[in-house]
Design an enzyme around this catalytic site. Structure first.
Site, PDB file in Angstrom:
ATOM      1  N   ASN A 102       0.851  -1.187   0.000  1.00  0.00           N
ATOM      2  CA  ASN A 102       0.000   0.000   0.000  1.00  0.00           C
ATOM      3  C   ASN A 102       0.896   1.250   0.000  1.00  0.00           C
ATOM      4  O   ASN A 102       1.707   1.431   0.917  1.00  0.00           O
ATOM      5  CB  ASN A 102      -0.893  -0.045   1.255  1.00  0.00           C
ATOM      6  CG  ASN A 102      -1.819   1.145   1.334  1.00  0.00           C
ATOM      7  OD1 ASN A 102      -1.411   2.270   1.066  1.00  0.00           O
ATOM      8  ND2 ASN A 102      -3.053   0.913   1.738  1.00  0.00           N
TER       9      ASN A 102
ATOM     10  N   HIS B 259       1.041   6.280   1.787  1.00  0.00           N
ATOM     11  CA  HIS B 259       1.792   7.252   2.583  1.00  0.00           C
ATOM     12  C   HIS B 259       3.013   7.826   1.874  1.00  0.00           C
ATOM     13  O   HIS B 259       3.651   8.751   2.364  1.00  0.00           O
ATOM     14  CB  HIS B 259       2.094   6.671   3.968  1.00  0.00           C
ATOM     15  CG  HIS B 259       0.801   6.417   4.685  1.00  0.00           C
ATOM     16  ND1 HIS B 259      -0.091   7.427   4.948  1.00  0.00           N
ATOM     17  CD2 HIS B 259       0.206   5.272   5.106  1.00  0.00           C
ATOM     18  CE1 HIS B 259      -1.175   6.919   5.526  1.00  0.00           C
ATOM     19  NE2 HIS B 259      -1.012   5.613   5.627  1.00  0.00           N
TER      20      HIS B 259
ATOM     21  N   HIS C 146      -5.542   3.733  -1.640  1.00  0.00           N
ATOM     22  CA  HIS C 146      -6.861   4.095  -1.122  1.00  0.00           C
ATOM     23  C   HIS C 146      -7.205   5.508  -1.583  1.00  0.00           C
ATOM     24  O   HIS C 146      -6.574   6.475  -1.157  1.00  0.00           O
ATOM     25  CB  HIS C 146      -6.823   4.012   0.412  1.00  0.00           C
ATOM     26  CG  HIS C 146      -8.134   4.233   1.085  1.00  0.00           C
ATOM     27  ND1 HIS C 146      -8.315   4.080   2.433  1.00  0.00           N
ATOM     28  CD2 HIS C 146      -9.353   4.602   0.599  1.00  0.00           C
ATOM     29  CE1 HIS C 146      -9.571   4.338   2.758  1.00  0.00           C
ATOM     30  NE2 HIS C 146     -10.226   4.667   1.659  1.00  0.00           N
TER      31      HIS C 146
ATOM     32  N   ARG D  15      -9.374   8.195  -0.990  1.00  0.00           N
ATOM     33  CA  ARG D  15     -10.351   8.625   0.021  1.00  0.00           C
ATOM     34  C   ARG D  15     -11.193   9.770  -0.498  1.00  0.00           C
ATOM     35  O   ARG D  15     -10.754  10.532  -1.364  1.00  0.00           O
ATOM     36  CB  ARG D  15      -9.638   9.058   1.312  1.00  0.00           C
ATOM     37  CG  ARG D  15      -8.873   7.936   1.994  1.00  0.00           C
ATOM     38  CD  ARG D  15      -8.345   8.404   3.340  1.00  0.00           C
ATOM     39  NE  ARG D  15      -9.406   8.464   4.321  1.00  0.00           N
ATOM     40  CZ  ARG D  15      -9.595   7.590   5.305  1.00  0.00           C
ATOM     41  NH1 ARG D  15      -8.763   6.587   5.466  1.00  0.00           N
ATOM     42  NH2 ARG D  15     -10.598   7.717   6.137  1.00  0.00           N
TER      43      ARG D  15
ATOM     44  N   ARG E 141      -6.902  12.865   0.854  1.00  0.00           N
ATOM     45  CA  ARG E 141      -5.825  13.343   1.731  1.00  0.00           C
ATOM     46  C   ARG E 141      -4.459  12.801   1.337  1.00  0.00           C
ATOM     47  O   ARG E 141      -3.450  13.399   1.651  1.00  0.00           O
ATOM     48  CB  ARG E 141      -6.120  12.988   3.191  1.00  0.00           C
ATOM     49  CG  ARG E 141      -6.055  11.514   3.485  1.00  0.00           C
ATOM     50  CD  ARG E 141      -6.218  11.250   4.958  1.00  0.00           C
ATOM     51  NE  ARG E 141      -7.576  11.493   5.409  1.00  0.00           N
ATOM     52  CZ  ARG E 141      -8.103  10.922   6.492  1.00  0.00           C
ATOM     53  NH1 ARG E 141      -7.362  10.109   7.224  1.00  0.00           N
ATOM     54  NH2 ARG E 141      -9.339  11.139   6.844  1.00  0.00           N
TER      55      ARG E 141
ATOM     56  N   GLU F 249      -8.576   0.679  -3.158  1.00  0.00           N
ATOM     57  CA  GLU F 249      -9.394   0.713  -1.932  1.00  0.00           C
ATOM     58  C   GLU F 249     -10.295   1.924  -2.000  1.00  0.00           C
ATOM     59  O   GLU F 249      -9.821   3.029  -2.325  1.00  0.00           O
ATOM     60  CB  GLU F 249      -8.494   0.895  -0.718  1.00  0.00           C
ATOM     61  CG  GLU F 249      -8.048  -0.356  -0.064  1.00  0.00           C
ATOM     62  CD  GLU F 249      -7.230  -0.010   1.183  1.00  0.00           C
ATOM     63  OE1 GLU F 249      -7.529   0.977   1.866  1.00  0.00           O
ATOM     64  OE2 GLU F 249      -6.285  -0.746   1.432  1.00  0.00           O
TER      65      GLU F 249
ATOM     66  N   THR G 289      -8.267   3.510   8.482  1.00  0.00           N
ATOM     67  CA  THR G 289      -9.533   2.779   8.446  1.00  0.00           C
ATOM     68  C   THR G 289      -9.761   2.058   9.777  1.00  0.00           C
ATOM     69  O   THR G 289      -9.070   1.100  10.099  1.00  0.00           O
ATOM     70  CB  THR G 289      -9.510   1.762   7.284  1.00  0.00           C
ATOM     71  OG1 THR G 289      -8.958   2.398   6.140  1.00  0.00           O
ATOM     72  CG2 THR G 289     -10.906   1.272   6.980  1.00  0.00           C
TER      73      THR G 289
ATOM     74  N   GLU H  96     -11.124  -9.205   2.985  1.00  0.00           N
ATOM     75  CA  GLU H  96      -9.851  -8.879   3.615  1.00  0.00           C
ATOM     76  C   GLU H  96     -10.136  -8.740   5.107  1.00  0.00           C
ATOM     77  O   GLU H  96     -10.940  -7.897   5.515  1.00  0.00           O
ATOM     78  CB  GLU H  96      -9.271  -7.588   3.039  1.00  0.00           C
ATOM     79  CG  GLU H  96      -7.939  -7.238   3.706  1.00  0.00           C
ATOM     80  CD  GLU H  96      -7.139  -6.174   2.976  1.00  0.00           C
ATOM     81  OE1 GLU H  96      -7.205  -6.098   1.738  1.00  0.00           O
ATOM     82  OE2 GLU H  96      -6.428  -5.422   3.672  1.00  0.00           O
TER      83      GLU H  96
ATOM     84  N   HIS I 189      -3.642  -4.554   7.802  1.00  0.00           N
ATOM     85  CA  HIS I 189      -3.754  -3.400   8.686  1.00  0.00           C
ATOM     86  C   HIS I 189      -2.847  -3.552   9.905  1.00  0.00           C
ATOM     87  O   HIS I 189      -2.972  -4.510  10.664  1.00  0.00           O
ATOM     88  CB  HIS I 189      -5.189  -3.113   9.169  1.00  0.00           C
ATOM     89  CG  HIS I 189      -5.383  -1.639   9.443  1.00  0.00           C
ATOM     90  ND1 HIS I 189      -4.948  -1.051  10.595  1.00  0.00           N
ATOM     91  CD2 HIS I 189      -5.884  -0.654   8.669  1.00  0.00           C
ATOM     92  CE1 HIS I 189      -5.203   0.251  10.519  1.00  0.00           C
ATOM     93  NE2 HIS I 189      -5.770   0.522   9.365  1.00  0.00           N
ATOM     94  N   GLY I 190      -1.917  -2.619  10.027  1.00  0.00           N
ATOM     95  CA  GLY I 190      -1.043  -2.580  11.195  1.00  0.00           C
ATOM     96  C   GLY I 190       0.028  -3.662  11.197  1.00  0.00           C
ATOM     97  O   GLY I 190       0.638  -3.925  12.243  1.00  0.00           O
TER      98      GLY I 190
HETATM   99  N1  PXP Z   1      -5.898  -3.051   4.030  1.00  0.00           N
HETATM  100  C1  PXP Z   1      -6.856  -2.091   4.091  1.00  0.00           C
HETATM  101  C2  PXP Z   1      -8.224  -2.442   3.596  1.00  0.00           C
HETATM  102  C3  PXP Z   1      -6.566  -0.800   4.575  1.00  0.00           C
HETATM  103  O1  PXP Z   1      -7.541   0.127   4.646  1.00  0.00           O
HETATM  104  C4  PXP Z   1      -5.244  -0.511   4.966  1.00  0.00           C
HETATM  105  C5  PXP Z   1      -4.895   0.876   5.434  1.00  0.00           C
HETATM  106  O2  PXP Z   1      -5.097   1.781   4.417  1.00  0.00           O
HETATM  107  C6  PXP Z   1      -4.286  -1.520   4.859  1.00  0.00           C
HETATM  108  C7  PXP Z   1      -4.643  -2.793   4.421  1.00  0.00           C
HETATM  109  C8  PXP Z   1      -2.850  -1.290   5.211  1.00  0.00           C
HETATM  110  O3  PXP Z   1      -2.726  -0.970   6.559  1.00  0.00           O
HETATM  111  P1  PXP Z   1      -1.327  -0.425   7.084  1.00  0.00           P
HETATM  112  O4  PXP Z   1      -1.077   0.865   6.378  1.00  0.00           O
HETATM  113  O5  PXP Z   1      -1.554  -0.276   8.541  1.00  0.00           O
HETATM  114  O6  PXP Z   1      -0.302  -1.460   6.735  1.00  0.00           O
END
Ligand code: PXP
Length: 239
Positions: A7, A10, A43, A45, A49, A70, A101, A151, A187-188
């Site tokens: 992803n 950032h 993503h 949004r 952002r 996303e 999210t 997911e 995520h995380g």
């Molecule tokens: N999967 C989804 C659906 C997400 O919304 C995100 C965060 O944008 C991620 C994975 C990746 O999460 P992280 O940036 O914490 O690795």
């Protein structure tokens, strides 16, 4: 096989901090490809952002890796997904004030509207996954809505990597696969907590962003991704 989707949101966050063109998310995606990543996640949004519309177009047109878009399940995003036709669309809940999210999509509460929404995207050639919390009710609702994939939100586990939180993900993954759904997670995730998730055999894709982009400040993006792939492959080999 376990795939890694990187992803790159950032990279755009950092770029937007100065309003210019550096660092470029497309360049990051091409480096992710060189490092062995299997797909790129971005993503778009509602408030734009980080990733902007032009980024999605360029990622789709200039990067050979499959794009996982996303987005929230809104009319505006539907029009974009139908026009761009990315490899995959991941539907996520979105709140304007959140930093990231928070929690999964409540598919069970929105089955009636999600079913035709998902159909339009999948009939147009994009695979749809639903970002959900790890519980039976949401897995069943995802299946009823006709999504090809789910997911599983690993945020709760990432904050508290307890055996119970890990088991909830493992059980939901097993249940979803038994229903014929493709199972992803994310995520995380970081170097410490990814191994346990990668060792859940039903999961075939991880989407990881914030940690990899942060780590790339210290080691470079390519080495960070290679190290993550190594952790994933070792966990898989140990099964
Ligand atoms: N999967 C989804 C659906 C997400 O919304 C995100 C965060 O944008 C991620 C994975 C990746 O999460 P992280 O940036 O914490 O690795």
């Amino acid at each position: 096989m376990l795939r890694l989707g990187v992803n790159i949101d950032h990279v755009a966050t950092l770029r937007n901090a100065r309003g210019g063109i550096h660092p470029c998310p497309v360049r990051a995606a091409l480096i992710a490809q060189e490092a062995g990543a299997h797909s790129i996640t971005a993503h778009l949004r509602e408030d734009r952002r980080h990733i902007k519309d032009i980024d999605i177009e360029r990622l789709n047109n200039e990067v050979p890796l499959p794009l996982n878009l996303e987005m929230a399940a809104t009319d505006e995003m539907l029009a974009i997904a139908l026009k761009i036709k990315p490899h995959a669309v991941c539907l996520v809940p979105e709140k304007r004030a959140e930093l990231t999210t928070e929690g999964g999509l409540d598919v069970a509460a929105h089955e009636v509207t999600l079913k035709p929404y998902i159909k339009k995207i999948q009939d147009n050639g994009s695979r749809v996954s639903l970002f959900i919390d790890a519980n039976k009710k949401q897995v069943e609702a995802a299946k009823k809505c006709g999504a090809r994939a789910i997911e599983l939100h690993t945020g709760t586990y990432a904050e508290n990597p307890s055996p119970d939180n890990l088991d909830a993900i493992a059980q939901a993954a097993k249940y979803a696969k038994s229903m014929g759904l493709e199972v992803h997670a994310g995520h995380g995730l970081n170097f410490e907590n990814t191994g346990n998730i990668a060792a859940i055999p039903e999961i075939i894709e991880l989407n990881i962003g914030h940690f990899l982009i942060g780590e790339s400040i210290f080691t470079g993006l390519k080495p960070a991704i290679i190290q993550m792939l190594d952790i994933m492959n070792k966990a898989r080999d140990s099964l």
